[in-house]
Design an enzyme around this catalytic site. Sequence first.
Site, short mmCIF file in Angstrom:
data_model
loop_
_atom_site.label_atom_id
_atom_site.label_comp_id
_atom_site.label_asym_id
_atom_site.label_seq_id
_atom_site.Cartn_x
_atom_site.Cartn_y
_atom_site.Cartn_z
N GLY A 1 2.83 6.29 9.86
CA GLY A 1 3.36 4.97 10.22
C GLY A 1 4.86 5.04 10.54
O GLY A 1 5.56 5.95 10.13
N GLY A 2 5.30 4.02 11.31
CA GLY A 2 6.70 3.96 11.72
C GLY A 2 7.66 3.90 10.55
O GLY A 2 8.70 4.56 10.54
N ASP B 1 43.51 -29.26 -10.09
CA ASP B 1 42.38 -30.09 -9.70
C ASP B 1 42.07 -31.01 -10.90
O ASP B 1 42.48 -30.72 -12.03
CB ASP B 1 41.20 -29.16 -9.38
CG ASP B 1 39.88 -29.88 -9.34
OD1 ASP B 1 39.82 -30.91 -8.66
OD2 ASP B 1 38.91 -29.41 -9.99
N LYS C 1 -4.22 -13.07 16.48
CA LYS C 1 -4.00 -12.21 17.65
C LYS C 1 -4.48 -12.85 18.96
O LYS C 1 -4.32 -12.27 20.03
CB LYS C 1 -4.70 -10.86 17.44
CG LYS C 1 -4.20 -10.09 16.20
CD LYS C 1 -2.76 -9.59 16.36
CE LYS C 1 -2.32 -8.80 15.13
NZ LYS C 1 -0.91 -8.37 15.20
N ARG D 1 0.82 -1.20 0.00
CA ARG D 1 0.00 0.00 0.00
C ARG D 1 0.85 1.25 0.00
O ARG D 1 1.90 1.29 0.63
CB ARG D 1 -0.81 0.03 1.29
CG ARG D 1 -2.28 -0.02 1.07
CD ARG D 1 -2.96 -0.09 2.43
NE ARG D 1 -3.63 -1.35 2.64
CZ ARG D 1 -4.74 -1.73 2.00
NH1 ARG D 1 -5.31 -0.95 1.11
NH2 ARG D 1 -5.29 -2.89 2.24
N ASP E 1 37.85 -25.88 -9.85
CA ASP E 1 36.47 -25.41 -10.12
C ASP E 1 35.52 -25.68 -8.98
O ASP E 1 34.41 -25.18 -8.96
CB ASP E 1 35.93 -26.12 -11.37
CG ASP E 1 35.60 -27.58 -11.07
OD1 ASP E 1 36.44 -28.25 -10.44
OD2 ASP E 1 34.50 -28.03 -11.43
N GLU F 1 5.10 -0.23 21.94
CA GLU F 1 4.53 1.11 22.13
C GLU F 1 4.09 1.30 23.58
O GLU F 1 4.26 2.37 24.16
CB GLU F 1 3.34 1.32 21.18
CG GLU F 1 3.76 1.38 19.72
CD GLU F 1 2.58 1.30 18.74
OE1 GLU F 1 2.84 1.30 17.53
OE2 GLU F 1 1.42 1.23 19.19
C1 GDG Z 1 2.47 -6.64 11.00
C2 GDG Z 1 2.85 -7.95 11.69
C3 GDG Z 1 4.67 -6.74 12.90
C4 GDG Z 1 -3.62 -0.55 15.90
N1 GDG Z 1 -4.83 -0.11 16.19
C5 GDG Z 1 -4.78 1.23 16.23
C6 GDG Z 1 -3.48 1.63 15.97
N2 GDG Z 1 -2.79 0.50 15.75
C7 GDG Z 1 -1.35 0.47 15.41
C8 GDG Z 1 -0.55 0.06 16.61
C9 GDG Z 1 0.69 -0.52 15.95
C10 GDG Z 1 0.13 -1.11 14.66
O1 GDG Z 1 -1.12 -0.51 14.42
C11 GDG Z 1 -0.10 -2.62 14.79
O2 GDG Z 1 1.13 -3.25 14.65
P1 GDG Z 1 1.42 -4.74 15.08
O3 GDG Z 1 2.86 -4.98 14.99
O4 GDG Z 1 0.91 -4.95 16.46
O5 GDG Z 1 0.55 -5.70 14.12
P2 GDG Z 1 0.22 -5.87 12.51
O6 GDG Z 1 -0.65 -4.80 12.04
O7 GDG Z 1 -0.34 -7.24 12.41
O8 GDG Z 1 1.61 -5.78 11.73
C12 GDG Z 1 3.46 -7.65 13.05
C13 GDG Z 1 4.33 -5.53 12.05
O9 GDG Z 1 3.73 -5.91 10.81
C14 GDG Z 1 5.56 -4.69 11.75
O10 GDG Z 1 6.55 -5.43 11.11
O11 GDG Z 1 5.07 -6.30 14.18
O12 GDG Z 1 3.84 -8.84 13.68
O13 GDG Z 1 1.71 -8.79 11.84
O14 GDG Z 1 1.59 0.48 15.61
O15 GDG Z 1 -0.32 1.18 17.41
N3 GDG Z 1 -3.11 2.91 15.94
C15 GDG Z 1 -4.06 3.86 16.21
N4 GDG Z 1 -5.34 3.51 16.44
C16 GDG Z 1 -5.75 2.24 16.46
O16 GDG Z 1 -6.92 1.97 16.68
N5 GDG Z 1 -3.71 5.13 16.19
#
Ligand code: GDG
Length: 745
Positions: free
Chosen positions: A38-39, A513, A293, A19, A695, A395
């Site tokens: 996003g991070g 060889d 989850k 995306r 080789d 977090e």
């Molecule tokens: C995949 C992998 C891996 C969630 N609800 C809300 C919200 N969030 C944010 C959280 C967190 C992110 O979404 C969720 O990240 P996770 O890592 O827990 O899970 P996945 O979405 O399944 O991500 C996972 C990740 O990729 C990264 O590599 O860790 O294992 O499955 O940042 O805070 N944020 C807000 N409102 C919400 O309602 N603002």
Amino acid sequence: MENSKHNKDSGRLIIVAYRLPFKIVKENDEVQLFQNSGGLVSAVLSLVKEQPGSAFSSSQKIQWVGFSENTREELEGQTLENDDFEAHPVFIPEDVNENYYEGFCNNLIWPLCHYFPSLARFEDDYFEAYQVANRLFFDKINEIIQPGDVVWVQDYQLMLLPQMIREQHAENKIGFFFHIPFPSFELFRLLPVAWRKAIIDGILGADVVGFHTNDYVEYFLKAAQLVSGHGNKLHYINMSNRIVKVDSFPISIDFKMFNEAYYAPEVEAARAEARHSLKEKIIFSVDRLDYSKGIIHRLRGFQRFLERYPEWHGKVSFVMVVVPSRDTIEQYQQMKSEIDQAVGRINADFGNIYWQPIIYQYRSMSYHELVGMYTASDVALITPVRDGMNLVCKEYVASRKDRKGVLILSEMAGAAAELGEALIINPLDIQDIADAIKKAFEMPEEEQTKRMDAMRERIREYDVFAWTNDFFTQMTMLEQEHDRLRQVFLTNTGIDGIRQAYENATNRILFFDYDGTLAPIVPDPSKAIVSDDVKSLILEIAKRDTVIIISGRDRYFLDNLFKDLPVHIIAEHGALVRTKGSEKWILNENYEENWKESIRPIMDIYAKRSPGAFVEEKETSLAWHYRTAEDEEYAQRRAQELLWQLKNYIQPELNLQVIDGSKVVEVKKTAFNKGTSARDFVDSGDYDFVLAIGDDTTDEDMFIALPDTAYTIKIGDDLSAARNHIRSQEEVFHFLKFMVSSIGA
Ligand code: GDG
């Protein structure tokens, strides 16, 4: 657009993810990008902006390729950019996207990688669409890529892409990161043979392949070996003309942002509201609606807590937020109604008109609400049954500037490997969950702080910026490694240099060889015979120089071919030596016969299972040959399994080496090899010209062991420790003939 012009000194960063991280809004023909927070977005920004000496120029925008929900008509011809990014939408026809994203990605790869094979659907249409969609991403990259650009491909939706890019843009650096668990081979092998091979080969198009944990790395390396025959040395996979580094990079979060949010007025307000409205102990969880989850088991664990520990009735609020996700899929709808029912039942059974044990929300939260809940809660209850990493727990820890609160964390989350100070639970064990909640409620504040401090320090140090930085440092280091290992094919000038050195020397020693060097590789090993031309050339050389035939073959075979020549012969990779003129073969003094009976039965079983393959018992080694196998592809897979089994089975004290040779798996003692034997010869004389040609993988020991002044030549284009390469076995004769031409042969 000016900014995004390619600067020759440093390439641009191209991120490819399923995306686009932007909302694209079009008003009156004006298009605007609204960036998600996003991070990954801030991490890649920091990579370009904040790093001194960064590989990327800060004057260039980051290119982001991804699927857009907007239509082609809406966006065609528009430049989609803001101050930092330029977006390149990929348009995927709806029917393709359904089979690709909903189908292959979410109905097959996701359940398989999260250990839900029973939910995985294997449809041919899915894989076809997956290929088509990956190709659409490639086409977009192909339009924009320039020399020097670095491409970073994200996740399981794009596993075929690295190879597609590599094939057309061999010189660009490519990274690949896998965000979900890479499963054990028992699950991965459920994929049809052609699909799993396409996936492994697709990923291996990258230079650096990253996973969250060491376990996922090991599982991937095993799959790479068993599916495509790529072994590894300390996580480096040697592809024919480049290497791939596979490593773990545990993804992280923006620690500073979460930490500093504690005193943000909106967060303070949300926290105060939660503390005011909820009971004295607050448990919090938030995750997307997904079977991975562990939401149902979490509810059962909470129920068990209420059953077993009634003293907490009326004193606890469990705030459980489930964020809508994929709820058009039937399984997800079913799960949703199961959750609804479980929550209703628990609240009805345990609650009263003054107390509702579970506050359940099916919606997403704002960032401030989220951090408000993180900082208000006494316990974060994170219980996935499988999770690549899980960022929510990181977090939670980062938000706790007050150093309080208890994290209960599933051992099945990748994050558990880093957050050992959490209360680690088995997410399927509801009693374990119940006891952990009780323990958390009773934990003294000093202990909470001690545990929090340790976890916070770790995340502070390895935040999402460190994560990106780490990944790109590996990319740079790999480039240096490539430079070191890059093969140098001998040019005419190079060959002439060797000729002159040969001519000027007075005391020369040459190592040859046998298979693949003096004789061609043929289907039947017993028919690999040196030609008369080569043999008479060797004879001429051996009349004036010290010549050593150095091979993995047994002594009888080599004697047969060379006993009438004035040469030394090293057989069985250095185990046996017959010096020129002597009738006697000398066995290496370090050889011990204490191991064959334990290895032979394993090889025999593999030979029985692969028609045409056979075990050769030499005096000092055992070799499992499959050049003669009826179904070579099948035997190749068996060979990889055999290699894997032998490497795991052999005890270190046996001092055995397993060699992945050319159509042969061989076990020998580590005490000697072609390198140690060649070195003994070189050290016993005062040679001013040393040359070695080979080789095979076992010739690498010889290339490494010989002095730096030696001319070491590898045949073929595999990466090698040899200083030079020549292309084929046929060229060996011409090369040698030219080398000796001024002296006469
Ligand atoms: C995949 C992998 C891996 C969630 N609800 C809300 C919200 N969030 C944010 C959280 C967190 C992110 O979404 C969720 O990240 P996770 O890592 O827990 O899970 P996945 O979405 O399944 O991500 C996972 C990740 O990729 C990264 O590599 O860790 O294992 O499955 O940042 O805070 N944020 C807000 N409102 C919400 O309602 N603002």
